[in-house]
Design an enzyme around this catalytic site. Sequence first.
Site, PDB file in Angstrom:
ATOM      1  CE  LYS A   1      -1.781  -1.583   3.710  1.00 51.54           C
ATOM      2  NZ  LYS A   1      -2.558  -1.864   4.933  1.00 51.54           N
TER       3      LYS A   1
ATOM      4  CB  THR B   1      -6.744   8.213   7.695  1.00 52.55           C
ATOM      5  OG1 THR B   1      -5.568   8.665   8.406  1.00 52.55           O
ATOM      6  CG2 THR B   1      -7.113   9.236   6.630  1.00 52.55           C
TER       7      THR B   1
ATOM      8  N   GLY C   1      -7.711   3.456  11.268  1.00 52.35           N
ATOM      9  CA  GLY C   1      -8.374   2.217  10.887  1.00 52.35           C
ATOM     10  C   GLY C   1      -8.325   1.905   9.406  1.00 52.35           C
ATOM     11  CB  THR C   2      -6.640   3.544   6.515  1.00 53.03           C
ATOM     12  OG1 THR C   2      -7.142   4.843   6.828  1.00 53.03           O
ATOM     13  CG2 THR C   2      -6.622   3.363   5.014  1.00 53.03           C
ATOM     14  N   GLY C   3      -5.898   0.689   7.405  1.00 51.56           N
ATOM     15  CA  GLY C   3      -5.310  -0.594   7.049  1.00 51.56           C
ATOM     16  C   GLY C   3      -6.187  -1.773   7.436  1.00 51.56           C
ATOM     17  CB  CYS C   4      -8.147  -2.507  10.511  1.00 53.70           C
ATOM     18  SG  CYS C   4      -6.822  -2.286  11.714  1.00 53.70           S
TER      19      CYS C   4
END
Length: 283
Positions: A196, A228, A230-233
Site C-alpha cells: 500500500k 484516517t 483504521g484504514t489498514g484494518c
Amino acid sequence: MGPLLVTVPSPSSSPSSRPAPPRPRVLTIAGSDSGGGAGIQADLKTLQSLGAHGMSAITLVTAQNSHGVQGSWPLPPEAVEAQFRACVEDIGVDAVKTGALGDEATVRLVARLLRTLDERVPVVVDPVALSKHGDTLLSGRARAALLAELLPRTSVFTPNLDEAAWLLGHRVPDRAAMRAAARELLAHGPDWVLLKGGHLADDAAADLLTDGESEHWFVAERIPNRHTHGTGCTYASAVAARLGAGLPVPESVAAAKAYVTEAIALGYPLGSGIGPVGHPVAL
C-alpha cells in the site's frame, strides 16, 4: 391527544420460510481498539457493511483513543486458540484476516492454527507493526516468525510502506522501490503482496498488487482528510470479505480499494486527535 401509532410493514414472508442469502463467514484474528476506530472493531464494521458474517479471535486488548495507544495487553495463547476453534469448528470459515498479533508466541500460534484449515480458505495478513500514531504493535522477535511461519500460509499480504521498511530493513520511497520490495516479500511465501503506497510523497494513493508474474496498480486520488484511523484494518478486512465471497484476488482488491477510498472520504473527527474512517454501507 391519543397514543401515537406507528405501522411497521410486514416482511414478504416469515424469516423461517424465507431462505437467507449466503453470507461469507470471515474470521478476524486481531487486537481490540477500545476507541472503536481500528482493530477488531473496524474489521467487524467492514465485514458487516459488505454483507459478510464477521467472527473474531481477539489477540490483545489495547487502551486506545484518537491520540494513540496508551497500553496493550496480550491474551494468553490458550484464549486465542479457544476463540479460533469455537468459530471454525462450529460455524465454519470462508476467509480469515489477521491483524495485530503482538508477540512471537501469538504469531507462531496463529500460523499453526491456520495450517489446520483447508488450504483453499484464503488468508489475508495485515502485519499491523505500527499504528497510525507510530506506536509499535508487533515485537521485534515476532518479525522473524511472521516472515518464516505466517507468510507461507498467506494468500494476500497487505503491508504499508512503513511496515514493509520495518520488515525488510530499508526504506521504500517510490514506485520502483515498491516493485523491488514486493519481490522481496514474495520470497517469504505469500501468494500475493498488496503493498500500500499511501505514504508516497505524491498526490496519488497508489497500491501495488503482484504475485510475481502479474502486476496490478490501484490508484486513487489522495483525499485531504486527516481522520484516517483504521484504514489498514478496513482495507484488509474488505479484501477478506470479497475473497470469502469467492472473488479472485485482483477483483477482491479492486473492490476493497474502492471501499476504503470511500471510507477515507467519510472519515470524521472523534476526540481531539485523529478520527476514524467512516464505513459506507455497501449492500
